[in-house]
Design an enzyme around this catalytic site. Sequence first.
Site, PDB file in Angstrom:
ATOM      1  N   LYS B  37       0.809  -1.150   0.034  1.00 55.25           N
ATOM      2  CA  LYS B  37       0.079  -0.048   0.166  1.00 55.25           C
ATOM      3  C   LYS B  37       0.749   1.434   0.155  1.00 55.25           C
ATOM      4  CE  LYS B  37      -4.227   1.848   2.672  1.00 55.25           C
ATOM      5  NZ  LYS B  37      -4.977   1.771   3.823  1.00 55.25           N
ATOM      6  N   SER B 112      -9.811   1.507   2.806  1.00 58.85           N
ATOM      7  CA  SER B 112      -8.950   2.465   1.922  1.00 58.85           C
ATOM      8  C   SER B 112      -7.930   1.530   1.133  1.00 58.85           C
ATOM      9  CB  SER B 112      -8.225   3.354   2.650  1.00 58.85           C
ATOM     10  OG  SER B 112      -7.477   2.680   3.699  1.00 58.85           O
ATOM     11  N   SER B 136      -9.781  -0.750   6.938  1.00 55.70           N
ATOM     12  CA  SER B 136      -9.379  -0.543   5.726  1.00 55.70           C
ATOM     13  C   SER B 136      -8.676  -1.892   5.110  1.00 55.70           C
ATOM     14  CB  SER B 136      -8.402   0.661   5.711  1.00 55.70           C
ATOM     15  OG  SER B 136      -8.856   1.999   5.686  1.00 55.70           O
TER      16      SER B 136
END
Lengths: 89, 431, 474
Positions: B37, B112, B136
Amino acid sequence: MVTAEDVRKIAKLADVGIDDSEINEFTNQCSGILEYFAVLDTLDQNQPLIRERYNILRDDEVLPSLSQEEALQNAGQTEKGYFKAPRVM
Amino acid sequence: MKTLSFHPDDSVHAFITTIPEVTYGDGPLSGVTVAVKDNISTKGIETTCASKILKGYIPPYDAHVVTLLKNAGAAIVGKTNMDEFGMGTTTENSAYGPTLNPLDHQRVPGGSSGGSAAAVAAGLVDCAIGSDTGGSIRCPAAFCGIVGLKPTYGRVSRFGLIAYANSLEQIGPMARDVNTLSNLYSVITGHDSRDATSVDKPYSHTPVSDIKGLKIGVPDEFFGEGVNPKVAEVVRQAIDSLESMGATAVPCTIPSMKYALSAYYVTCTSEASSNLARFDGVRYGPAVGTLKSWHDAYSDQRKAGFGKEVRRRIILGTFSLAAGYYGRYYQKAQTARQMVRDDFERIFRDVDVIAGPTMPDIAFKLGEKSDPLQMYLSDILTVPANLAGVPALSVPCGKVNNMPIGLQLIGRYFEDERIIDTAYAYEQGGA
Amino acid sequence: MEDLETIIGLEIHCQLNTKSKMFCSCSTDFRDNEPNTHTCPVCLGLPGSMPMVNKRAIEFALKVGKALNCTIRDESEFSRKNYFYPDLNKAYQITQYDKPLAEWGKLLIDGDNGEKEVRITRIHLEEDPGRSVHMGTTDRGKYTLVDYNRAGIPLIEIVTEPDLRSPKEARKFLNKLRATLEYLNVFDSEKEGSLRVDANISLKGSERVEVKNISSYKGVEKALTFEVTRQRNLLRRGQTVTRETRHFVEARGVTTSSRSKEEENDYRYFPEPDLLPLRVASWVDAIELPELPDARRERFISQYGVSPEHAKTLTGGLKLAEFYEAVASEDPALAATWTADYLLGELNYRDFSIDAMPADLFRELLTLIKSDTITDKSAVEILRLILDAVKDGKKPERPQEIVSRLGLAKTSGDQVTALIQEVIAEQQAAVNDYYAGKMQALNFLVGQVMKKCRGRADPGHLNTLLKEILDKKV
C-alpha cells in the site's frame, strides 16, 4: 450545530484552506457529522483510556544520522545546506 | 539476488507505482510477488499516500515491514492505490483516480486498501500488504472476495507507515487464501525497537482446520439496522457451517456499539488533524511558495495538496481537539473507547471468537456514496476491533447479487492464530 | 507607584546533555557542524517515522526533580502541542501537558531579604524545535532558512510559582538553578542557548506580561528591569498594562510587543498516541544525588575555613568549585581570596569562564604569592599575562618564567634601603617638607622609590622603612 463562522475559525486554526465557495458545503456536512457525534456527550464518565504497557524506552546511544544530501533530497528548495521556507516575521 | 519482470495488465488501476524489474533474494517468500500500500515507506520508491501533497516524495528509509519482506526474499512489485491517507471506504478518494473492483468494474473495491485488494483479486500479485485504521483491510477484502487480516494492535511494527490515526491502525496481510495470508503474516510480525507500541509476539503458526469446541459469539448489533438482510443471511449460513464443523454459536451483545462509530471518527480525525499538519512543502512534497508569508503559504499548500475528504477530516479533528470541544468530543470518545474494550473483554470471557458480517452491504457502485456521513456509517461493523485493538479478519463466505460477502472474525488480544484457524476451517470446509 | 510589588514567575528551558536526542538516536553534539547533518527520519519529521523515548533523559529529569524536592507523578505521559512553524519538524511538539513528570518542588535561594524558598510548579520533558534563520530584506524578498540539527534535543521545562519579587531576585534564582543543574551533571551551561527563559511579570494589581525569548541568563535581569520600568511608567501616566506577550530584543535591551498568530493559538493538546505512559516514581529512590551547591558551601566553610561570602561565590558554579578545590591545598584562605576576588574579576572582564585559567599555573602563582617572592601587584600582572595569552590562543608562560623574564621578584631589603638613600639624597626639598610635618611628602618619596624599583617592593613595607630611616636621621 456549527455555523459557517465556526468552520471558518477552525479552518484558520487548522491552516487548511477553504474557499468561500466551499464554506456552506463544509458547514452543512460538519454540522451533520458533529450532531451525530453528539451521542458521545450523553456519556457521563470521563474515564481515560487504560493503557497497560508503560516505560517503553531506548538507551541513550548514538546511531549514524542521514547525510546532509539525504536529509535535503526531498526538499523543494534549499540554500547552503538549509531548507528554504516562507518568511515568518 | 534474482530478478523478475513485472508488467501487469492493471485495468482496475490497482497500482500507483509499479516496478518493472524487481530484485529479490532467498527466504521463505523468495520470489513471491507482494504489492505494498502506498502509505508504507519504501526506500528509493515514491510513496504518495495517494495524495498530491506527497507527489515526488522518495523516502530515504524502508518501513520495518518492508525490511522484513525484503529479508524474506519477497519481490515488492509496486505501490497500491488507496483513499488519500487512508481516509475512505471505497478507494475513490485518491488523487490518482479510483481503483475498480475486479469483479465488477462499475463497483468500488472498498477501501482504503482498495488497490492492494484489487491487485490480489485480479491475480496481479500473490499477496499484498494493506493497513487497517477502521476496516481498511477487511472492507476491501470483503468487497473483492479475498482474505484480509487486521492484526492485534502492536503485533506488526508501524515504523514507516505514514500515520493517519496512530492509536487505531495496523499493517496487515491480504491474500486469496488463508495459507498465503498466514505465510505473509509470519514474515511481518515481531518486535521493532523503533515503534514504542510494538509488542514482542511473533506469529509462527501453521493454520489448522480443527475447530471442534470453538465458541463463537454472534452479536445482535452485527445483524441489526443498516445491515442488508441478504448479507446477514449469507453470514448466518457461514456461521451455521462453522457450527457443523464442531463450533458452537451463542448470541451476545455489544451495547457500546451505539458510541463506537462516533468514538472512532472523533479519535481518527483528531489524530489525523495533527499527523497531517507536517505536510508543509518544506522538507518534502511539492515545494511551498516563499513569496507569501508562512501561514498563507502553508494554508495554500494544504488546500492545493489535500483532497476534500482529507480537509473535511482535518477540520472535524480540529473541532474535536479545540478548546471548548475537547471535553465533549475527544475525551468522551476515549471513554467510549474504553467501554468498547470492556464489552469485548466481557464477551471474550465466554466465547473464543466473535463472528458477523465485515460490511453491512456488498461493494457500492462508483459514486454511490456521496454523503460523507452515509459513507462513515458503512464502517460501523469494522471500527469496534480497531477501537479495542483486538485482531479481526475477513474471509469470503458467499455472494449476494454476484458480489462477494466477507465473514468477519474477531479474536482475543494476541489470538490472531485462532481467527486464522477459524477462517481456514471455513475456507477448507466451505470449499 | 514605586512601591508596587513586582511579581515574577519563570519558565526555564534547559537542554539536557544526553548523548542522543530525546526521541531518536541522532547525536546532540551539533554545534560546530554544518546545518542538517544531525538528522534522521524521526527528527526531520519524515512521514512514517516514530518517536522512541531516551531513557537517560528521563533519568536526568528525575534527578532534577529530586534535587528540587519535587513529587514525581505515579503516571506521567507525553502530549502533542500542535502549532505550525517551519522549524517545528512534525507541526507538533512532543511535550508533557496535564501529566508532567514532576510537580510541587522548591529551591532555596539567597533572596532580596535573606534566604527564601521559591516554589517549583512543575518540571516536564519535551523536545527542542529546529532553528530558523530569517533572511532577506524587502517584505516580498524575505524567507526563512531552517536547520533541524537542534530539533529533538531533550529539554526540561521548569516552571516556578510567581514567588520572585525583583529582577535581581530572578537572576539570583537562575544562578542558583543553573549551579544546581551543573552539579547534577545534566546540563552544560557553556553551550550557547542551553538555557532559555520566559518570564511572567506583573506589578501588583495589574495585568501580567509574558516576556519570551530571553536566551541568556544574564539577559533575564536586563529584560525584567526594562519591563518593570515600562510598566511603572505606563501606570504613572495613568495608562494600564495590557496582558500580552513581549519579546526581549537582547541587542537593544528592550522588550517589544509581538502579536504573531502563535500567541492566539489553541494548541489542541492530546496524548501522544505513539508513546506509552511513564511510571517512574519508584526510580527516584535509587538516584543518588551528588553534593549540591548549599552542601558544598557549608563544606567549604568548615573544611577550608573560607568566609561565608567567599564560599558562596566559589560554589556558584560546578567548575569554579572544582577549580577552587584543585588549587586550595596549600593555603585555602589565600586561594579563596585570589580566586574569588582577583581571578573572577579578570575572567569577567574578558568574558571568560573558569576553564580559561589552567589550574596548575594558578597554583604556581599562589605559591609565589605565599612565599612572598612577588608582590600582589606583580601577581595580578602575571594573571593578566596568562589570560591575555589564552585570549590570543597562545600557550601561556608559567608564572615562574614570567617572574624571571620580567624580573618581577620582590626587591631585597638591602637594595630597597640603598634606593631609599638615593631618593633622600636626590629629593632634599621633599625631605625637608616631611620634617616640616607635611605627610604628603612621605607619599611622594615612597612613589619615587617605587619608581626606581619598578614597583617590585611592597608599598606598606616601604612606607614603614622610609619613615624609620627619615626619623632616624633627625
